[in-house]
Design a protein around this motif. Structure first.
Motif, PDB file in Angstrom:
ATOM      1  N   LYS A 102      45.779  35.923  75.604  1.00 39.91           N
ATOM      2  CA  LYS A 102      46.398  37.204  75.940  1.00 39.91           C
ATOM      3  C   LYS A 102      45.374  38.305  76.165  1.00 39.91           C
ATOM      4  N   SER A 103      44.235  38.214  75.509  1.00 42.35           N
ATOM      5  CA  SER A 103      43.224  39.254  75.664  1.00 42.35           C
ATOM      6  C   SER A 103      42.226  38.928  76.773  1.00 42.35           C
ATOM      7  N   GLU A 104      42.287  37.746  77.348  1.00 44.93           N
ATOM      8  CA  GLU A 104      41.394  37.370  78.430  1.00 44.93           C
ATOM      9  C   GLU A 104      41.973  37.834  79.758  1.00 44.93           C
ATOM     10  N   LEU A 105      41.094  38.245  80.662  1.00 40.67           N
ATOM     11  CA  LEU A 105      41.545  38.781  81.939  1.00 40.67           C
ATOM     12  C   LEU A 105      41.770  37.717  82.999  1.00 40.67           C
ATOM     13  N   ARG A 106      41.128  36.587  82.879  1.00 40.11           N
ATOM     14  CA  ARG A 106      41.247  35.536  83.883  1.00 40.11           C
ATOM     15  C   ARG A 106      41.782  34.259  83.272  1.00 40.11           C
ATOM     16  N   SER A 107      42.323  33.428  84.128  1.00 34.36           N
ATOM     17  CA  SER A 107      42.732  32.104  83.682  1.00 34.36           C
ATOM     18  C   SER A 107      41.942  31.077  84.492  1.00 34.36           C
ATOM     19  N   THR A 108      41.913  29.877  84.002  1.00 35.38           N
ATOM     20  CA  THR A 108      41.204  28.799  84.675  1.00 35.38           C
ATOM     21  C   THR A 108      42.141  27.602  84.790  1.00 35.38           C
ATOM     22  N   PRO A 109      42.078  26.872  85.895  1.00 37.94           N
ATOM     23  CA  PRO A 109      42.997  25.745  86.077  1.00 37.94           C
ATOM     24  C   PRO A 109      42.691  24.584  85.135  1.00 37.94           C
TER      25      PRO A 109
END
Length: 57
Positions: A4-11
């Protein structure tokens, strides 16, 4: 750092059995989520409960 606090996601690609996919599809539909969102929720909950991921709040 939690998701929730991270700005990006990774596949993350993975293979599951047809019955597991069907169960996730049903759960996602019941919760009005995408399958990806449902899978992320399930993984996050499990990892938090096992102590591998810091809980938010």
């Amino acid at each position: 750092m939690t998701a929730k606090s991270e700005l990006r996601s990774t596949p993350l690609g993975l293979r599951v059995t047809p019955s597991l996919k069907s169960a996730i599809e049903k759960a996602a539909k019941d919760d009005r989520r995408s399958m990806a969102s449902m899978a992320e929720l399930i993984l996050t909950d499990w990892l938090e409960n096992k102590g591998y991921l810091e809980k938010d709040g």
